[in-house]
Motif scaffolding. Structure first.
Motif, PDB file in Angstrom:
ATOM      1  N   GLU A   1       2.284  -6.501   4.313  1.00 16.21           N
ATOM      2  CA  GLU A   1       2.382  -5.114   4.748  1.00 16.21           C
ATOM      3  C   GLU A   1       2.743  -4.148   3.621  1.00 16.21           C
ATOM      4  N   CYS A   2       3.291  -4.647   2.512  1.00 11.20           N
ATOM      5  CA  CYS A   2       3.749  -3.794   1.421  1.00 11.20           C
ATOM      6  C   CYS A   2       3.162  -4.263   0.098  1.00 11.20           C
ATOM      7  N   THR A   3       2.885  -3.304  -0.775  1.00  9.82           N
ATOM      8  CA  THR A   3       2.514  -3.647  -2.131  1.00  9.82           C
ATOM      9  C   THR A   3       3.770  -4.007  -2.919  1.00  9.82           C
ATOM     10  N   GLU A   4       3.585  -4.468  -4.163  1.00  9.43           N
ATOM     11  CA  GLU A   4       4.740  -4.866  -4.965  1.00  9.43           C
ATOM     12  C   GLU A   4       5.679  -3.696  -5.230  1.00  9.43           C
ATOM     13  N   ASP A   5       5.138  -2.475  -5.303  1.00  2.87           N
ATOM     14  CA  ASP A   5       5.993  -1.304  -5.533  1.00  2.87           C
ATOM     15  C   ASP A   5       6.348  -0.592  -4.229  1.00  2.87           C
ATOM     16  N   LEU A   6       6.288  -1.319  -3.105  1.00  4.32           N
ATOM     17  CA  LEU A   6       6.772  -0.869  -1.798  1.00  4.32           C
ATOM     18  C   LEU A   6       5.990   0.322  -1.253  1.00  4.32           C
TER      19      LEU A   6
ATOM     20  N   THR B   1       2.549  -0.167   8.838  1.00  6.46           N
ATOM     21  CA  THR B   1       3.714   0.349   8.125  1.00  6.46           C
ATOM     22  C   THR B   1       4.275  -0.696   7.170  1.00  6.46           C
ATOM     23  N   CYS B   2       5.003  -0.203   6.191  1.00  2.54           N
ATOM     24  CA  CYS B   2       5.770  -1.047   5.274  1.00  2.54           C
ATOM     25  C   CYS B   2       7.246  -0.788   5.539  1.00  2.54           C
ATOM     26  N   ALA B   3       7.982  -1.818   5.935  1.00  2.00           N
ATOM     27  CA  ALA B   3       9.442  -1.712   6.104  1.00  2.00           C
ATOM     28  C   ALA B   3      10.067  -1.984   4.737  1.00  2.00           C
ATOM     29  N   VAL B   4      10.442  -0.925   4.036  1.00  2.00           N
ATOM     30  CA  VAL B   4      10.739  -1.035   2.608  1.00  2.00           C
ATOM     31  C   VAL B   4      12.008  -1.832   2.309  1.00  2.00           C
ATOM     32  N   MET B   5      12.901  -1.988   3.279  1.00  2.00           N
ATOM     33  CA  MET B   5      14.123  -2.763   3.040  1.00  2.00           C
ATOM     34  C   MET B   5      14.019  -4.181   3.606  1.00  2.00           C
ATOM     35  N   ASN B   6      12.871  -4.515   4.175  1.00  2.00           N
ATOM     36  CA  ASN B   6      12.645  -5.852   4.727  1.00  2.00           C
ATOM     37  C   ASN B   6      11.189  -6.200   4.477  1.00  2.00           C
ATOM     38  N   VAL B   7      10.859  -6.457   3.219  1.00  2.00           N
ATOM     39  CA  VAL B   7       9.480  -6.459   2.762  1.00  2.00           C
ATOM     40  C   VAL B   7       8.706  -7.668   3.279  1.00  2.00           C
TER      41      VAL B   7
ATOM     42  N   GLY C   1       4.578 -14.556  11.764  1.00  2.00           N
ATOM     43  CA  GLY C   1       3.968 -13.337  11.240  1.00  2.00           C
ATOM     44  C   GLY C   1       4.153 -13.142   9.758  1.00  2.00           C
ATOM     45  N   THR C   2       4.964 -13.996   9.083  1.00  2.00           N
ATOM     46  CA  THR C   2       5.155 -13.860   7.651  1.00  2.00           C
ATOM     47  C   THR C   2       4.008 -14.509   6.900  1.00  2.00           C
ATOM     48  N   ALA C   3       3.874 -14.140   5.633  1.00  2.00           N
ATOM     49  CA  ALA C   3       2.806 -14.711   4.819  1.00  2.00           C
ATOM     50  C   ALA C   3       3.090 -16.180   4.531  1.00  2.00           C
ATOM     51  N   THR C   4       2.004 -16.969   4.422  1.00  2.00           N
ATOM     52  CA  THR C   4       2.185 -18.352   4.026  1.00  2.00           C
ATOM     53  C   THR C   4       2.601 -18.404   2.567  1.00  2.00           C
ATOM     54  N   ASP C   5       3.221 -19.523   2.164  1.00  2.80           N
ATOM     55  CA  ASP C   5       3.716 -19.616   0.797  1.00  2.80           C
ATOM     56  C   ASP C   5       2.697 -20.220  -0.154  1.00  2.80           C
ATOM     57  N   THR C   6       1.455 -20.377   0.290  1.00  3.62           N
ATOM     58  CA  THR C   6       0.405 -20.927  -0.557  1.00  3.62           C
ATOM     59  C   THR C   6      -0.477 -19.811  -1.057  1.00  3.62           C
ATOM     60  N   ALA C   7      -0.628 -19.687  -2.355  1.00  2.00           N
ATOM     61  CA  ALA C   7      -1.498 -18.682  -2.944  1.00  2.00           C
ATOM     62  C   ALA C   7      -2.727 -19.378  -3.500  1.00  2.00           C
TER      63      ALA C   7
ATOM     64  N   SER D   1      17.940   1.266   5.850  1.00  2.00           N
ATOM     65  CA  SER D   1      17.512   0.039   6.528  1.00  2.00           C
ATOM     66  C   SER D   1      16.476   0.316   7.609  1.00  2.00           C
ATOM     67  N   ALA D   2      16.334   1.590   8.026  1.00  2.00           N
ATOM     68  CA  ALA D   2      15.376   1.943   9.070  1.00  2.00           C
ATOM     69  C   ALA D   2      14.138   2.647   8.506  1.00  2.00           C
ATOM     70  N   SER D   3      13.968   2.648   7.185  1.00  2.00           N
ATOM     71  CA  SER D   3      12.882   3.407   6.563  1.00  2.00           C
ATOM     72  C   SER D   3      11.555   2.657   6.634  1.00  2.00           C
ATOM     73  N   LEU D   4      10.526   3.400   6.974  1.00  2.00           N
ATOM     74  CA  LEU D   4       9.159   2.900   7.008  1.00  2.00           C
ATOM     75  C   LEU D   4       8.267   3.905   6.288  1.00  2.00           C
ATOM     76  N   ASN D   5       7.158   3.441   5.736  1.00  2.00           N
ATOM     77  CA  ASN D   5       6.149   4.365   5.236  1.00  2.00           C
ATOM     78  C   ASN D   5       4.765   3.858   5.628  1.00  2.00           C
ATOM     79  N   ALA D   6       3.810   4.772   5.726  1.00  2.00           N
ATOM     80  CA  ALA D   6       2.459   4.408   6.166  1.00  2.00           C
ATOM     81  C   ALA D   6       1.505   5.537   5.819  1.00  2.00           C
ATOM     82  N   TYR D   7       0.213   5.201   5.739  1.00  2.00           N
ATOM     83  CA  TYR D   7      -0.832   6.209   5.586  1.00  2.00           C
ATOM     84  C   TYR D   7      -1.420   6.549   6.950  1.00  2.00           C
ATOM     85  N   ILE D   8      -1.857   7.802   7.089  1.00  2.00           N
ATOM     86  CA  ILE D   8      -2.531   8.232   8.304  1.00  2.00           C
ATOM     87  C   ILE D   8      -3.828   8.947   7.927  1.00  2.00           C
ATOM     88  N   THR D   9      -4.772   8.929   8.834  1.00  2.00           N
ATOM     89  CA  THR D   9      -6.045   9.613   8.644  1.00  2.00           C
ATOM     90  C   THR D   9      -6.619   9.896  10.027  1.00  2.00           C
TER      91      THR D   9
END
Length: 536
Positions: free
Chosen positions: A521-526, A511-517, A178-184, A290-298
């Protein structure tokens, strides 16, 4: 009525998601959507495309399904609904993706749609998101993207046509874990590491040059009432005469035919750009754990008194996920219960950003309000996980209990501003019938979501990590504190909006798990990478 440029089966709406056991949601606001009363036409078009992949130009098949009104009036905004874009990439494309170390992909599509009326044209972007899929061992890769699209309004009489144009496919590449591949790498300019943007163009032999649908507008819809202008385009339908002598009405028709259709890019249900949504991040006042998440809802709710659907634009939620504990004994399943907590976050306050909403009070008086939803206490998220070992089945039931008061900060009635004062609000929280009132007394909103997983298969339904849909039904309480200088506006708002039976459907994004990026799922600024699209 059904128009078929080319027949294609409509895909299933099943949702596949990774497992988790928590949830959250919020009630939608009060913005009625526009709907045509003259019926709908279903469109299913199958179109050939050519896509640029690292190995070269490859053919692809794109199927577009949607519903349009049979006809519309001049200036009437309508929104194509049920929009699905299905992309079938050939086996050679699968090899390209596997060559980047990917074993699965998550896709987002951007279809350029040309909107034309007589000699005038406009452009719209139809965006869609697809569920993660594993790369097939053989054969083509099929991606099914769904999303609401911009509204359109014809500016004069004449057929309004919709035609498919260029298509961009943003692919997030994931390894087996489920992690991103290392090829950009990208086929053009990719969106980031572990990703690939595939640019596609309509094939030269596409039927009807990509025509998707035709919607007659105005007096030209059905039985034309005038004659085409001699100096205007040959296909221009006649407009009503403007009452001027000596043919001066023809000039009006010509000017009408040259006005481009109006495309409303920021309509409810369309995923906005990141610049148009509030920030969603932790800060010094709200440090993450360590349990913090953030997300948008609509989402949407039905305002029963208005006979209309209502929309809440993307809002930020900060969540602290609890630890699962053993639940009650069950002879058929192992049970684990989790309690999590959520808070809105907007400029340091536990509320949504302000939003403007318009509806018709008493079916004829337009009322526009600026409002916010504000917490009066913490949002509690109760999740129960059941493992049926003999059946190979896991279920996840989640109840969200949210005490939310609706504040009105500004009001216009029939275009006239009315001073609502500084404390115009619902008397209590929005309320639902709680399934466990003894343990959860008091006024609060209740929504429910269920996720399921069969062993060896992806999970479906709602869970916290990848988002999903929760639903419920709410009573909107009476309003109080509205009005100044002896003018009582409580009764106007209560009569227009308050009451039971308002169905709710909310969508949470990834969601973005901010302590386990995870960069998918997360932008560079979490902040959460995904901005979800509301579903009807």
């Amino acid at each position: 009525m059904k128009a078929k440029p080319a027949a294609a089966p409509r895909p299933s709406r099943a949702r596949a998601r990774s497992t988790s056991i928590a949830a959250f949601v919020v009630l939608a606001a009060l913005v009625p959507t526009t709907a045509s009363a003259s019926g709908t036409q279903e469109v299913e078009a199958e179109l050939p495309y050519v896509c640029a992949l690292p190995s070269g130009q490859l053919p692809a098949t794109v199927r577009v399904a949607a519903e349009f009104p049979v006809r519309a009036e001049v200036g009437e905004a309508f929104t194509p609904s049920g929009v699905t874009t299905t992309v079938e990439l050939p086996e050679e494309a699968v090899a390209d993706l596997a060559g980047h170390g990917a074993e699965g992909v998550r896709a987002a599509t951007r279809l350029d749609v040309g909107v034309a009326q007589n000699a005038a044209t406009a452009r719209a972007t139809w965006r869609g998101g697809a569920e993660p899929v594993a790369l097939p061992e053989s054969g083509p890769l099929t991606l099914v993207a769904r999303g609401d699209v911009p509204s359109v309004a014809g500016r004069g009489d004449g057929d309004l046509t919709f035609s498919a144009g260029s298509l961009a496919i943003d692919l997030a590449l994931a390894a087996a874990d489920g992690t991103a591949t290392d090829t950009a790498t990208t086929a053009g300019s990719g969106p980031g590491p572990g990703s690939l943007t595939v640019d596609c163009t309509l094939a030269e032999d596409a039927p009807g040059q990509g025509l998707l649908a035709t919607v007659p507008v105005g007096t030209g819809a059905g039985a034309p009432t005038g004659s085409p202008s001699p100096s205007g385009p040959a296909e221009t339908s006649g407009a009503p005469d403007d009452g001027q002598p000596d043919g001066r009405g023809d000039g009006l028709r010509e000017r009408q035919s040259e006005r481009s259709p109006k495309v409303l890019e920021n309509t409810p249900g369309t995923a906005p750009d990141r610049d148009d949504v509030p920030p969603c991040r932790y800060d010094e006042q709200h440090p993450p754990t360590s349990a913090s998440l953030n997300a948008y809802i609509t989402g949407y709710t039905n305002v029963r008194k208005q006979k209309a659907a209502s929309y809440l634009p993307p809002s930020c939620m900060l969540i602290e996920q609890g630890e699962p504990v053993a639940g009650p004994l069950d002879p058929e399943a192992l049970i684990f219960d989790t309690v999590s907590w959520g808070d809105f976050s907007y400029q340091g306050r536990k509320q949504t950003p302000p939003f403007r909403s318009t509806f018709l009070s008493f079916d004829f008086v337009p009322v526009t309000a600026t409002m916010v939803l504000e917490q009066t206490g913490p949002i509690r998220i109760d999740s129960r996980l059941k493992l049926y070992l003999l059946k190979g089945l896991t279920t996840m039931d989640t109840y969200v209990r949210a005490p939310l008061v609706l504040h009105v900060t500004a009001l216009e009635v029939n275009g006239t501003p009315l001073d609502v004062g500084s404390d115009c609000r619902t008397e209590t929280s929005l309320t639902s019938v709680d399934p466990d009132p003894v343990n959860f007394p008091g006024d609060h909103l209740v929504l429910f979501g269920r996720g399921e997983q069969i062993t060896g298969q992806p999970a479906t339904g709602y869970q916290l990590t990848s988002g999903g849909v929760l639903s419920g039904e709410a009573t909107i309480p009476a309003f109080t504190g509205c009005g100044t200088d002896g003018e009582d506006l409580d009764r106007l708002l209560t009569a227009s909006v308050s009451g039971p039976g308002n169905e709710i459907k909310q969508v949470q994004g990834q969601t973005c798990a901010v302590m386990n990026v995870n960069p998918l799922e997360c932008t560079e600024d979490l902040q959460p990478a995904q901005i979800p699209v509301a579903e009807h």
